[in-house]
Design a protein around this motif. Sequence first.
Motif, short mmCIF file in Angstrom:
data_model
loop_
_atom_site.label_atom_id
_atom_site.label_comp_id
_atom_site.label_asym_id
_atom_site.label_seq_id
_atom_site.Cartn_x
_atom_site.Cartn_y
_atom_site.Cartn_z
N LYS A 1 90.53 34.20 -7.14
CA LYS A 1 91.48 33.66 -6.19
C LYS A 1 92.97 34.13 -6.44
CE LYS A 1 92.89 29.30 -4.06
NZ LYS A 1 92.63 27.95 -3.72
N ASN B 1 81.69 32.30 -6.14
CA ASN B 1 82.69 31.66 -5.20
C ASN B 1 84.22 31.39 -5.92
OD1 ASN B 1 84.01 29.16 -3.99
ND2 ASN B 1 82.37 29.09 -2.56
N GLU C 1 86.68 29.77 -4.97
CA GLU C 1 87.28 28.42 -4.92
C GLU C 1 86.77 27.73 -6.14
OE1 GLU C 1 89.90 27.69 -3.20
OE2 GLU C 1 90.10 29.24 -1.83
N LEU C 2 85.39 27.83 -6.40
CA LEU C 2 84.97 26.99 -7.40
C LEU C 2 85.43 27.26 -8.76
CD1 LEU C 2 81.21 26.33 -5.70
CD2 LEU C 2 82.87 24.59 -6.32
N HIS D 1 88.63 25.95 -9.23
CA HIS D 1 88.82 24.56 -9.21
C HIS D 1 88.29 24.22 -10.79
CE1 HIS D 1 87.83 20.35 -8.48
NE2 HIS D 1 86.51 20.53 -9.00
N LEU D 2 87.19 24.84 -11.23
CA LEU D 2 86.53 24.28 -12.46
C LEU D 2 87.43 24.80 -13.58
CD1 LEU D 2 82.94 25.39 -11.65
CD2 LEU D 2 83.84 22.85 -12.07
N ASP E 1 86.81 26.50 2.25
CA ASP E 1 86.08 26.13 0.85
C ASP E 1 86.76 25.06 -0.06
OD1 ASP E 1 84.23 27.48 1.82
OD2 ASP E 1 83.86 28.95 0.15
N ASP E 2 88.28 25.52 0.03
CA ASP E 2 89.22 24.68 -0.97
C ASP E 2 89.32 23.41 -0.48
OD1 ASP E 2 90.39 25.51 1.40
OD2 ASP E 2 92.52 25.73 0.65
N VAL F 1 85.76 21.66 -1.39
CA VAL F 1 85.85 21.47 -2.89
C VAL F 1 86.71 20.28 -3.17
CG1 VAL F 1 86.50 22.16 -5.11
CG2 VAL F 1 85.43 23.85 -3.70
N ILE G 1 78.00 24.29 -3.42
CA ILE G 1 79.31 23.58 -3.77
C ILE G 1 78.94 21.98 -4.11
CG2 ILE G 1 81.56 22.78 -2.62
CD1 ILE G 1 81.76 25.13 -1.13
N THR H 1 77.28 22.23 -7.57
CA THR H 1 78.33 22.56 -8.71
C THR H 1 79.33 21.47 -9.13
OG1 THR H 1 78.34 24.84 -7.69
CG2 THR H 1 80.11 24.17 -9.28
N LEU H 2 79.46 20.68 -8.08
CA LEU H 2 80.39 19.25 -8.47
C LEU H 2 79.63 18.32 -8.90
CD1 LEU H 2 82.90 19.96 -5.35
CD2 LEU H 2 83.51 20.49 -7.77
#
Lengths: 461, 461, 461, 461
Positions: free
Chosen positions: A156, A186, A188-189, A192-193, B163-164, B167, B227, B230-231
């Motif tokens: 990203k 992905n 975005e993930l 984020h992570l 996606d953002d 998330v 998603i 993952t979270l």
Amino acid sequence: MSLFIKGGTIVTHEETFKADILCKDNKIIEIGDISVVPKDAQVIDATGKLIMPGGIDPHTHMQLPFMGTVAKDDFASGTIAALAGGTTSIIDFVIPNPQQSLLEAYHQWRDWAKKAHANYSFHVAITWWQDSVAEEMETLVKDHGVNSFKHFMAYKNAIMATDDILVASFTKCLELGAIPTVHAENGELVYHLQNKLVAEGFTGPEAHPLSRPSSVEGEAANRAISIANTLGAPIYLVHVSTEEAVDAIRYAKDHGQTVFGEVLAGHLTVDESVYQNPDWATAAAHVMSPPFRPKHHQDALWKGVQGGTLQTTATDHCAFCAEQKAMGKDNFAQIPNGTAGVEERMMVLWEKGVNQGKITANEFVALTSTNTAKIFNLYPNKGCVRVGADADLVIWNPAESKTLSAKTHHSNIEHSIFEGMTINGIPETTICNGKLAWHDNKLFAQSGDGKYIDRPTYAPF
Amino acid sequence: MSLFIKGGTIVTHEETFKADILCKDNKIIEIGDISVVPKDAQVIDATGKLIMPGGIDPHTHMQLPFMGTVAKDDFASGTIAALAGGTTSIIDFVIPNPQQSLLEAYHQWRDWAKKAHANYSFHVAITWWQDSVAEEMETLVKDHGVNSFKHFMAYKNAIMATDDILVASFTKCLELGAIPTVHAENGELVYHLQNKLVAEGFTGPEAHPLSRPSSVEGEAANRAISIANTLGAPIYLVHVSTEEAVDAIRYAKDHGQTVFGEVLAGHLTVDESVYQNPDWATAAAHVMSPPFRPKHHQDALWKGVQGGTLQTTATDHCAFCAEQKAMGKDNFAQIPNGTAGVEERMMVLWEKGVNQGKITANEFVALTSTNTAKIFNLYPNKGCVRVGADADLVIWNPAESKTLSAKTHHSNIEHSIFEGMTINGIPETTICNGKLAWHDNKLFAQSGDGKYIDRPTYAPF
Amino acid sequence: MSLFIKGGTIVTHEETFKADILCKDNKIIEIGDISVVPKDAQVIDATGKLIMPGGIDPHTHMQLPFMGTVAKDDFASGTIAALAGGTTSIIDFVIPNPQQSLLEAYHQWRDWAKKAHANYSFHVAITWWQDSVAEEMETLVKDHGVNSFKHFMAYKNAIMATDDILVASFTKCLELGAIPTVHAENGELVYHLQNKLVAEGFTGPEAHPLSRPSSVEGEAANRAISIANTLGAPIYLVHVSTEEAVDAIRYAKDHGQTVFGEVLAGHLTVDESVYQNPDWATAAAHVMSPPFRPKHHQDALWKGVQGGTLQTTATDHCAFCAEQKAMGKDNFAQIPNGTAGVEERMMVLWEKGVNQGKITANEFVALTSTNTAKIFNLYPNKGCVRVGADADLVIWNPAESKTLSAKTHHSNIEHSIFEGMTINGIPETTICNGKLAWHDNKLFAQSGDGKYIDRPTYAPF
Amino acid sequence: MSLFIKGGTIVTHEETFKADILCKDNKIIEIGDISVVPKDAQVIDATGKLIMPGGIDPHTHMQLPFMGTVAKDDFASGTIAALAGGTTSIIDFVIPNPQQSLLEAYHQWRDWAKKAHANYSFHVAITWWQDSVAEEMETLVKDHGVNSFKHFMAYKNAIMATDDILVASFTKCLELGAIPTVHAENGELVYHLQNKLVAEGFTGPEAHPLSRPSSVEGEAANRAISIANTLGAPIYLVHVSTEEAVDAIRYAKDHGQTVFGEVLAGHLTVDESVYQNPDWATAAAHVMSPPFRPKHHQDALWKGVQGGTLQTTATDHCAFCAEQKAMGKDNFAQIPNGTAGVEERMMVLWEKGVNQGKITANEFVALTSTNTAKIFNLYPNKGCVRVGADADLVIWNPAESKTLSAKTHHSNIEHSIFEGMTINGIPETTICNGKLAWHDNKLFAQSGDGKYIDRPTYAPF
Ligand SMILES: [Zn+2]
Ligand SMILES: [Zn+2]
Ligand SMILES: [Zn+2]
Ligand SMILES: [Zn+2]
Ligand SMILES: [Zn+2]
Ligand SMILES: [Zn+2]
Ligand SMILES: [Zn+2]
Ligand SMILES: [Zn+2]
């Protein structure tokens, strides 16, 4: 200029038989029990050895400018390593910056590659979109022998292709008879992570796999496949490293879709525990994306190889030295991503695949050469041993062994992810374009001997 | 105020047994062989009939402003239809405009709902993102009894959550103990296909399903699930309509993830051929998203219901009349999306599920009421028949039949997607909040009798 | 005789809430905030503790005559162990010899069980076939409260049921409203592999798992399921121990079939490496069928538990002491098959399931009690905590710990497959038939206190 | 004797290219742009046509004695039909009676086959077991070119192989380097269902599919695969007709097992509704085992073909005329099982596969010829077009059409299951053993021209 290989056993993706081979210029011109040989022919005795199509590595990054530095192996050292491991062709990547002309970038990479010792071709990455990109794709296909375009679903704020770009580009690929390929994570993930982990104080390489869990790859793999399915386009997934992605490909294939999967020698054999290494440099040396995985993924990858879900093997060879890796000393997300492997790929697959009974020697050929040749439309010039094909060959000595090590490899970096692995059966002689390129640990190919490979569109899959 | 139901057979999600029921105020206060009954109690003879928890429809859109118009059924007519079909509670959706305050929208919807005849609650949609949205989510959860947030993965350039946003919002839901829900369709693909179809001259309702093929839903379902996985968040998929989405949910559940799937009565029983109807109005009346599907998807949905992959049934009740549908006369993409169904849901599931041997009566209760109550944390106040529970009940007469028709339904629109279906076994009496709300085709509940349902967080799944 | 449990938290398969419980005779008669209690009521303070339905172990073999000896735990010692672990009911097996009258065997087992301290019921095995067997099945169902029949697909030349018997017996079960259950291993393959291994000189316990690989169970599981499917009968698989069998059950459920799977506490937590123990006695102590498995099967079993593919937990408690195990000193195939576990089952599932976050406390109740009660039609007399239900309860103290060991267990044998496992949260008090049966490591129940449980046919699944 | 095919397009399992072909005696001796041709060479102009390897049908039963009669097509008429459809080789079945010497039966079949017009080979069925059977298997493999043995899992009380026989025979196959094949239907279930149906008065052909539901095949497929897996043997399933069997094969392949699946042209295109035909003779003409299936199985079979789960296509050609079928007038179980198809197979696959976009022309070659040649170790003598290969070829005219009909087919029976199907693209010319065998609807091959094909063991899969 003739080359005569006598007494060997030819192994192709579907057959094994004894025969002599006569090459002239860059072509195989005769196979069989050959009695008449040109006087000046160079003779190689292959008695007791296996002659196979030269390896094709469909995924390398020589001298890639990436994450603020440039990969250490250029097209010279990288292709020397390739030849040393029996690989006679690589498909590298032209990666334009967003807003950069694709053609401009393409010519830049062509220029860099002039010094190659082995053959090469280029996937071109789609890192942004406007009408001119579509036009340049067409030019690349029609005038420059490009038949595949790469899309990064991660990274990203850099080269990430969002869904609108994927839809537009896959549509154009379909129209052109080219094949879209994806790096499936992905973005975005991951973003984020990475931020979350660093905010929580996890800044070391051990956090790298946590920032890119397997679900992140599974998601993107499925998304790319579904988008391709919706549009009617074929799709090729690079460096499949997870059970989830294997399952996604299998699901699609079982429903009649045209999907291909590539697996790296590294993901098949190295697991996630490397990131726990107390030595920062060693852990960091393994930082690549997708990361090495918990062991059950390796089992899934091998099953994918055996069952036909994954068709090609590659390396994502992108060599960064310890000094470069140290750029991410304070933040794992800034460690340049990449490891070497173009030299070891075939040996690793031979040892862990053929020797361990997971695949046959014919399947080894398919996985290291033929399938890639077919998918990227090089077959039967490359990927096979037959009259009329290019004389790109590797002569395998099943009776010899060697132990892989950074001390002896030909990459410019000081680390090998395969350090210490003993290989029983080695690529002793490599013939590229009809000439002896590598033999008994000696390089014969010259810089510039490598040829650019045009790849026509509409591969027959 | 007491209500005495005598002689019936109680059917819950796990048992079937004969017993009388005594309700006082809005609660069930006694179950069993009841001999002492308050003199003033209203008595209902349920001999030969089945008493089940009142239905809960977790997906309706009363008086929704959408696509330039407003859905014809408001909270009055919509809840009358609900009661007529045995449904005593609905969960509707607050859908703020992008940039609009969630609380402002929430209060708007609460205001609209004051005229309801049956009980109601609200999911709140996340259609945009900034810090204030997260703060308002927290307020809604803590002060307003909201425990679920909705995300539209389609409707690009309108309410689509990229996606953002997914998330960020899923992360916030997890933190709050709320559950994220998704409308799963890939908005970029829908947008691309709509434009492509219209550009090619396909402007009628028959193009609607072509613009939203099953792969578009399968992709988004898998993405939302991945998603959430993952979270570490739970996830609920509304209106699952495809084999691909069922498979995605099943895969996740089989790997230990917490995923729920909702299916509409319409998708279970109506197929794609409706869009071929030569009468434009009839075809347009069926335009909703996701669209009705080729028949093999129905089989997959029923299998999903039987095997536990799908847990709840809903309607997506969003009623647009012929005049409104005509707004899309020149472009199918402008036909207001939506159909009615809140009245017919339970009858359709009884006829096509229970009567056809696909599910048991206990499973019917689970699918129409109990499972929704559990997932959205209304259980055991709602979704069961036991002492202490809310007196929301439906008395089913298995010996009566009726034929569904727009002529007799209570929605404000002139079309029924279930037109002509004969139902053997009907909801004869509906009790809501301990009072007779509907009986023998007569409405007893008053406007305003419906109560707002607070839903606490951290449901025990 | 009254019993008052005050201040505890009730945990059922679907709810968790604080309430007092009043029991009278063998029934729960009140639940809630109870202020009026009979003077003579025995009072138990459950403050800070969890009150759950007493465990039901659907698979035990007390004093079973098998392989030339008799299991060491009889119905007295075996049910003491059960109560010590919170289990208030067992379902054991009547196993007639081929050609023996089913009724004769049934009465034999009933006689043996008179000394039980906890409740019991019996599955009856079908080990041979002729018309009289069908007639006796009918008598058992109609007059003796039997609603399940067991079939051994292994043990060739002994009690193995071949396909013709399975077809005949499943057909009869269906006619009677009973459920067939199977021990799923392909007896021909086991027989072949045992002979082959012994012929090759592999006679020790390490050969035991080699004689019963996972494919042997997968085959039989699928066969039993397919036969049941063809005939329209439900089916219950005992001791599912492999990924293959889990997959077979899942496949069937996903296609709408009624299939249940049971898993043993041992298979969830003990792996195949135990057979490599250099101490013969220790290795032999683990010999049971199906054997303990490579670790990836455990992962599949847990996934099966989490996703609903497996519904019940059991032990196959069949205790053989070291002296008995030594009968197979020269041939692993003659080591009496069986291990203990009826005491540890619930603790193991609490520790490895609830404490490790794999299942919730509600799911724990479902897996150890409720689901078994539902499948074998004991619900809601057993398997729940509600007014009117049998007062079979376990009071769990989440604040206490203990370490499992043969030194402290109540089985008559000197080995525990769970030796050394520390359990956080233990069954402190067990109430059986409304009476204190076990408390603070002391037995209160008398021999003979256990009651025979009639199980009616046509369970509502 | 030379044959020159000029101007055509060669289609193999992996390539498509224009080239002339020169054959001499029974071999292809040159491929390319051929300018020098022997004067006496017979010349065939293939301009605009496709030249493919002659078809190989791996499953026929010419003049089979079965169910009290003998199949109408003998090795003469059957191979004429084959040549008329582009098939140059068949693999038929030697089926000894239980207790009969395998060699005796083998020689009987060899004798019958002397009159063949096309090439032939034999699978040998294992219908009983004792040591002498194992010895004769060895003799057949070593002295008679047999490398595959067939097992019928159905036909109880006749030729059914029970599990003990499967275990013994698969073990022997593995030892010999031969491949076991199975007809996968659970014989006990078929026997039970046939008896039940007839007892209930269902005696017509419409009861035939009810006696062999898809679960019966799924069970046996899985059993054979699991037994092979346990023993480490490869396995080949003939006439896969159900989704369940496809799923079983796929599951095994996805887990790394070597499994092959064959599908019949009939099962791909004819569905179960044929048994509802009010004309008894027509319905009975379709009686074969496994029966034709509900349509969703066809979809699964095509998906299996596309995804690589099924590798070969066959016909189970076993022709019974109306008079023979009438033997089962009073009991469907006595209708001789079998239909024709050896002539139509390739055309049906071309029309329904290639023309409908389900498979490519290269995949067509793989499915009709190459894959069979590889599995049964005939490759590259057969199944390919290359120098050195046998000159067995079919020249396809994509511009011609024909309509299939019993009126024009070359089988000796008066019914075609493909009646009325129009084929676009037909096998115009068939070359067998280097000679023109069929051209423009005229037979040139003589009785006896067909050669027996020796098949060596240890095929390279
Ligand atoms: Zn990459
Ligand atoms: Zn890369
Ligand atoms: Zn929606
Ligand atoms: Zn909606
Ligand atoms: Zn057992
Ligand atoms: Zn047992
Ligand atoms: Zn057959
Ligand atoms: Zn056959």
